[in-house]
Write a protein that holds these residues in place. Structure first.
Motif, PDB file in Angstrom:
ATOM      1  N   TYR A  44     -32.986 -36.257  -1.024  1.00  0.00           N
ATOM      2  CA  TYR A  44     -32.606 -35.758   0.305  1.00  0.00           C
ATOM      3  C   TYR A  44     -33.386 -34.527   0.735  1.00  0.00           C
ATOM      4  O   TYR A  44     -33.516 -34.267   1.940  1.00  0.00           O
ATOM      5  CB  TYR A  44     -31.093 -35.575   0.457  1.00  0.00           C
ATOM      6  N   TRP A  47     -36.249 -36.298   2.403  1.00  0.00           N
ATOM      7  CA  TRP A  47     -35.879 -37.430   3.257  1.00  0.00           C
ATOM      8  C   TRP A  47     -36.511 -37.267   4.623  1.00  0.00           C
ATOM      9  O   TRP A  47     -36.417 -36.195   5.240  1.00  0.00           O
ATOM     10  CB  TRP A  47     -34.366 -37.472   3.365  1.00  0.00           C
ATOM     11  N   GLY A  56     -30.345 -33.811   5.300  1.00  0.00           N
ATOM     12  CA  GLY A  56     -29.545 -34.671   4.452  1.00  0.00           C
ATOM     13  C   GLY A  56     -28.857 -33.928   3.332  1.00  0.00           C
ATOM     14  O   GLY A  56     -29.181 -32.781   3.020  1.00  0.00           O
ATOM     15  N   MET A  68     -23.612 -39.821   0.489  1.00  0.00           N
ATOM     16  CA  MET A  68     -24.820 -39.381   1.183  1.00  0.00           C
ATOM     17  C   MET A  68     -24.439 -39.045   2.607  1.00  0.00           C
ATOM     18  O   MET A  68     -23.583 -39.706   3.200  1.00  0.00           O
ATOM     19  CB  MET A  68     -25.896 -40.459   1.184  1.00  0.00           C
ATOM     20  N   SER A  85     -32.814 -44.638   1.509  1.00  0.00           N
ATOM     21  CA  SER A  85     -31.626 -44.130   0.813  1.00  0.00           C
ATOM     22  C   SER A  85     -31.002 -45.236  -0.045  1.00  0.00           C
ATOM     23  O   SER A  85     -30.513 -44.971  -1.143  1.00  0.00           O
ATOM     24  CB  SER A  85     -30.601 -43.556   1.800  1.00  0.00           C
TER      25      SER A  85
END
Length: 169
Positions: A44, A47, A56, A68, A85
Motif C-alpha cells: 500500500y 499502491w 491506502g 484493505m 490488491s
C-alpha cells in the motif's frame, strides 16, 4: 479487544474510503502476522492508480482478517489497481497456505476471539448454545470505512443471517 480494533484504522481517511475485508480460514501465527503486515505495508505504500499514488492502508484485525482501505478523495482506485490488491492477497494465500476467499464460513466474536464456523453448522452452534442472537458476527461485505466502523461487527439478530437461522426456542 472488540473496541481496540477501531483505533488501528487510519483516522485521516474519509468515511467513504473503500474497504475490502479478507477472512483467513485460520488465525495467523505471530511470525506470519508480522511478515504479512510488512508485505501489506510494502504494497500500500507503493499502491498506484494510473500512475498516481493511492492513499491506502492495510492491516490485520482480530488476527484473522486482512482489511484493505483506499481513500479515493484524491485518486480513484481503478480496476487495474484493484486487481493489484487482489494479486497481493492471492500471493499471501499461496505463501502461507491460507484461504482468504472462503465466503461459506462465518466468523463470530466468542469470548473476545474470532471463531469461524462453516455456514451449514451455524444452526447447530445456536441449538447447542455456542452462539446466540446477541453473539457478534463479522459482516465482511462492508464497503466503506464508515460501514466497517458501524456495521462490521453486529449482533447475529441484526445481521444478514437473522432470517436464515432460528435463534429462539
Amino acid at each position: 479487544m472488540q473496541q481496540d480494533w477501531k483505533n488501528l484504522l487510519p483516522a485521516d481517511f474519509a468515511e467513504n474510503a473503500r474497504v475490502w475485508v479478507y477472512q483467513s480460514n485460520r488465525p495467523f501465527s505471530e511470525k506470519e502476522h508480522k511478515e504479512i503486515e510488512e508485505q501489506l505495508y510494502h504494497f500500500y505504500s507503493q499502491w498506484q492508480s494510473h500512475g498516481e499514488p493511492v492513499k491506502g492502508w492495510a492491516g490485520i484485525l482480530f488476527n484473522r482478517f486482512i482489511v484493505m482501505m483506499a481513500d479515493e478523495t484524491d485518486t480513484h482506485v481503478s480496476g487495474c489497481s484493484t486487481d493489484s490488491s487482489v494479486r497481493i492477497i492471492k500471493s499471501l494465500e499461496r505463501q502461507y497456505s491460507i484461504n482468504l476467499f472462503d465466503r461459506m464460513s462465518i466468523t463470530f466474536l466468542v469470548k473476545d476471539q474470532a471463531e469461524m464456523l462453516p455456514f451449514q453448522q451455524i444452526q447447530y452452534a445456536i441449538d447447542k448454545g455456542y452462539i446466540n442472537a446477541d453473539t457478534l458476527v463479522f459482516n465482511n461485505i462492508v464497503n466503506t470505512k464508515q460501514e466497517l466502523l458501524e456495521k462490521w461487527l453486529v449482533p447475529l439478530h441484526d445481521s444478514w443471517m437473522a432470517s436464515r437461522v432460528k435463534t429462539t426456542a
